[in-house]
Design a protein around this motif. Structure first.
Motif, PDB file in Angstrom:
ATOM      1  N   LEU A  15      -5.612  -6.493  14.981  1.00  0.00           N
ATOM      2  CA  LEU A  15      -4.365  -6.813  15.804  1.00  0.00           C
ATOM      3  C   LEU A  15      -4.664  -7.044  17.279  1.00  0.00           C
ATOM      4  N   LEU A  16      -5.541  -6.290  18.010  1.00  0.00           N
ATOM      5  CA  LEU A  16      -5.646  -6.410  19.237  1.00  0.00           C
ATOM      6  C   LEU A  16      -6.501  -7.651  19.385  1.00  0.00           C
ATOM      7  N   LYS A  17      -7.624  -7.816  18.444  1.00  0.00           N
ATOM      8  CA  LYS A  17      -8.571  -8.702  18.468  1.00  0.00           C
ATOM      9  C   LYS A  17      -7.866 -10.207  18.577  1.00  0.00           C
ATOM     10  N   GLY A  18      -6.509 -10.149  17.497  1.00  0.00           N
ATOM     11  CA  GLY A  18      -5.952 -11.534  17.442  1.00  0.00           C
ATOM     12  C   GLY A  18      -4.964 -11.711  18.507  1.00  0.00           C
ATOM     13  N   GLY A  19      -4.695 -10.732  19.604  1.00  0.00           N
ATOM     14  CA  GLY A  19      -3.529 -11.039  20.385  1.00  0.00           C
ATOM     15  C   GLY A  19      -2.304 -10.397  20.066  1.00  0.00           C
ATOM     16  N   HIS A  20      -2.120  -9.601  19.012  1.00  0.00           N
ATOM     17  CA  HIS A  20      -0.987  -9.386  18.496  1.00  0.00           C
ATOM     18  C   HIS A  20      -0.624  -8.004  19.128  1.00  0.00           C
ATOM     19  N   TYR A  21      -0.188  -7.980  20.186  1.00  0.00           N
ATOM     20  CA  TYR A  21      -0.108  -6.809  21.207  1.00  0.00           C
ATOM     21  C   TYR A  21       1.253  -5.945  20.919  1.00  0.00           C
ATOM     22  N   ASP A  22       2.120  -6.513  20.463  1.00  0.00           N
ATOM     23  CA  ASP A  22       3.447  -5.963  20.181  1.00  0.00           C
ATOM     24  C   ASP A  22       3.282  -5.327  18.871  1.00  0.00           C
ATOM     25  N   ASP A  23       2.744  -6.071  17.783  1.00  0.00           N
ATOM     26  CA  ASP A  23       2.483  -5.513  16.592  1.00  0.00           C
ATOM     27  C   ASP A  23       1.457  -4.265  16.455  1.00  0.00           C
ATOM     28  N   ALA A  24       0.394  -4.284  17.390  1.00  0.00           N
ATOM     29  CA  ALA A  24      -0.506  -3.344  17.672  1.00  0.00           C
ATOM     30  C   ALA A  24       0.425  -2.134  18.162  1.00  0.00           C
ATOM     31  N   ILE A  25       1.356  -2.256  18.996  1.00  0.00           N
ATOM     32  CA  ILE A  25       2.029  -1.113  19.544  1.00  0.00           C
ATOM     33  C   ILE A  25       3.133  -0.296  18.603  1.00  0.00           C
ATOM     34  N   VAL A  26       3.495  -1.041  17.693  1.00  0.00           N
ATOM     35  CA  VAL A  26       4.426  -0.606  16.620  1.00  0.00           C
ATOM     36  C   VAL A  26       3.550   0.178  15.632  1.00  0.00           C
ATOM     37  N   TYR A  27       2.130  -0.338  15.125  1.00  0.00           N
ATOM     38  CA  TYR A  27       1.558   0.297  14.362  1.00  0.00           C
ATOM     39  C   TYR A  27       0.924   1.680  14.910  1.00  0.00           C
ATOM     40  N   HIS A  28       0.633   1.491  16.239  1.00  0.00           N
ATOM     41  CA  HIS A  28       0.173   2.645  16.966  1.00  0.00           C
ATOM     42  C   HIS A  28       1.057   3.656  17.038  1.00  0.00           C
ATOM     43  N   LYS A  29       2.289   3.581  17.206  1.00  0.00           N
ATOM     44  CA  LYS A  29       3.315   4.584  17.240  1.00  0.00           C
ATOM     45  C   LYS A  29       3.513   5.192  15.734  1.00  0.00           C
ATOM     46  N   GLU A  30       3.476   4.241  14.856  1.00  0.00           N
ATOM     47  CA  GLU A  30       3.618   4.554  13.430  1.00  0.00           C
ATOM     48  C   GLU A  30       2.575   5.560  13.056  1.00  0.00           C
ATOM     49  N   MET A  85       0.925  -1.084   0.054  1.00  0.00           N
ATOM     50  CA  MET A  85       0.034  -0.072  -0.022  1.00  0.00           C
ATOM     51  C   MET A  85       0.812   1.438  -0.121  1.00  0.00           C
ATOM     52  N   GLU A  86       1.870   1.130   0.897  1.00  0.00           N
ATOM     53  CA  GLU A  86       2.636   2.374   1.011  1.00  0.00           C
ATOM     54  C   GLU A  86       3.609   2.486  -0.330  1.00  0.00           C
ATOM     55  N   GLU A  87       4.202   1.369  -0.714  1.00  0.00           N
ATOM     56  CA  GLU A  87       5.094   1.343  -1.748  1.00  0.00           C
ATOM     57  C   GLU A  87       4.229   1.781  -3.156  1.00  0.00           C
ATOM     58  N   ASN A  88       3.120   1.587  -3.239  1.00  0.00           N
ATOM     59  CA  ASN A  88       2.359   2.093  -4.418  1.00  0.00           C
ATOM     60  C   ASN A  88       1.644   3.413  -4.092  1.00  0.00           C
ATOM     61  N   GLY A  89       2.153   4.187  -3.205  1.00  0.00           N
ATOM     62  CA  GLY A  89       1.706   5.382  -2.998  1.00  0.00           C
ATOM     63  C   GLY A  89       0.407   5.743  -2.417  1.00  0.00           C
ATOM     64  N   CYS A  90      -0.278   4.640  -2.025  1.00  0.00           N
ATOM     65  CA  CYS A  90      -1.564   5.107  -1.462  1.00  0.00           C
ATOM     66  C   CYS A  90      -1.140   5.154   0.212  1.00  0.00           C
ATOM     67  N   ARG A  91      -1.801   6.420   0.563  1.00  0.00           N
ATOM     68  CA  ARG A  91      -1.536   6.955   1.632  1.00  0.00           C
ATOM     69  C   ARG A  91      -2.687   6.393   2.784  1.00  0.00           C
ATOM     70  N   THR A  92      -2.032   5.991   3.712  1.00  0.00           N
ATOM     71  CA  THR A  92      -2.804   5.513   5.074  1.00  0.00           C
ATOM     72  C   THR A  92      -3.494   6.625   5.465  1.00  0.00           C
ATOM     73  N   ASP A  93      -4.700   6.301   6.433  1.00  0.00           N
ATOM     74  CA  ASP A  93      -5.342   7.299   7.014  1.00  0.00           C
ATOM     75  C   ASP A  93      -5.777   6.724   8.229  1.00  0.00           C
ATOM     76  N   SER A  94      -6.480   7.423   9.169  1.00  0.00           N
ATOM     77  CA  SER A  94      -6.669   7.186  10.639  1.00  0.00           C
ATOM     78  C   SER A  94      -7.787   5.945  10.514  1.00  0.00           C
ATOM     79  N   VAL A  95      -8.535   5.725   9.358  1.00  0.00           N
ATOM     80  CA  VAL A  95      -9.295   4.367   9.614  1.00  0.00           C
ATOM     81  C   VAL A  95      -8.546   3.312   9.153  1.00  0.00           C
ATOM     82  N   THR A  96      -7.529   3.334   8.228  1.00  0.00           N
ATOM     83  CA  THR A  96      -6.838   2.251   7.913  1.00  0.00           C
ATOM     84  C   THR A  96      -6.242   1.857   9.213  1.00  0.00           C
ATOM     85  N   TYR A  97      -5.529   2.837   9.943  1.00  0.00           N
ATOM     86  CA  TYR A  97      -4.934   2.380  11.370  1.00  0.00           C
ATOM     87  C   TYR A  97      -5.734   1.888  12.447  1.00  0.00           C
TER      88      TYR A  97
END
Length: 197
Positions: free
Chosen positions: A166-181, A147-159
């Motif tokens: 991620l939180l539903k799936g129990g991927h807390y560490d990944d959720a923290i990374v994306y939250h910071k991003e 998505m990012e490579e193709n120039g499609c900008r993320t928005d707050s909905v995406t995040y």
């Protein structure tokens, strides 16, 4: 249906707004056959169906788990020379994902460029969310990177969608990374806005 027929009988003008409202009403109470009858009548009426009319029908079909019927309509539109729009593809991709037909969604997603369409933030967000909900974290991350490579900008909905899945799936560490991003992106965007760029 009686009120709809009464409007017609009194000679009042029916436009696409009235038809869409009636369609959505029938779908909301689970009356697909009646909705289909009204849609067929609309097509036969001579009123030119626009993007919004087709999107409403496709969306309602998908929301009510009639994805196969939505695909039939979608393909018949193509066969009849009716122009498609990325919004229509997004509805179908979403319907396929929500009905557990992830392979079909992947295929449609993969064919968009060949059909002359650029995937937008909605297309990517739908795919990423569906992959995450199916527990396919690695593939979801790959889609996010594309998505990012193709120039499609993320928005707050995406995040927000990504964080929820991620939180539903129990991927807390990944959720923290994306939250910071997410906050880094928002901060950069607000600085550009404040600088006039």
């Amino acid at each position: 249906m009686n009120l709809f027929r009464e409007i017609q009988h009194k000679g009042l003008t029916l436009d696409t707004v009235v038809y869409i409202t009636v369609l959505q009403g029938f779908f909301s109470v689970g009356r697909y056959p009646s909705a289909r009858e009204v849609f067929d009548e609309l097509q036969a009426s001579g009123i030119k169906l626009d993007f919004h009319t087709y999107c409403a029908m496709l969306d309602e079909l998908c929301k009510t788990r009639h994805v196969g019927k939505a695909l039939q309509l979608f393909h018949s539109m193509e066969a009849n020379g009716i122009d498609h729009h990325i919004g229509m593809y997004n509805i179908i991709v979403d319907g396929l994902c929500k009905s557990g037909r992830l392979d079909g969604a992947r295929n449609l997603f993969g064919n968009l460029y060949m059909k002359g369409f650029d995937r937008n933030v909605t297309t990517y967000t739908t795919m990423v969310a569906s992959l995450l909900s199916e527990g396919l974290l690695t593939e979801a991350k790959e889609f996010f990177e594309k998505m990012e490579e193709n120039g499609c900008r993320t928005d707050s909905v995406t995040y927000n969608v990504i964080l929820q899945e991620l939180l539903k799936g129990g991927h807390y560490d990944d959720a923290i990374v994306y939250h910071k991003e997410m906050f880094t992106e928002i901060d950069l965007d607000s600085k550009k806005f404040m600088d006039g760029g």
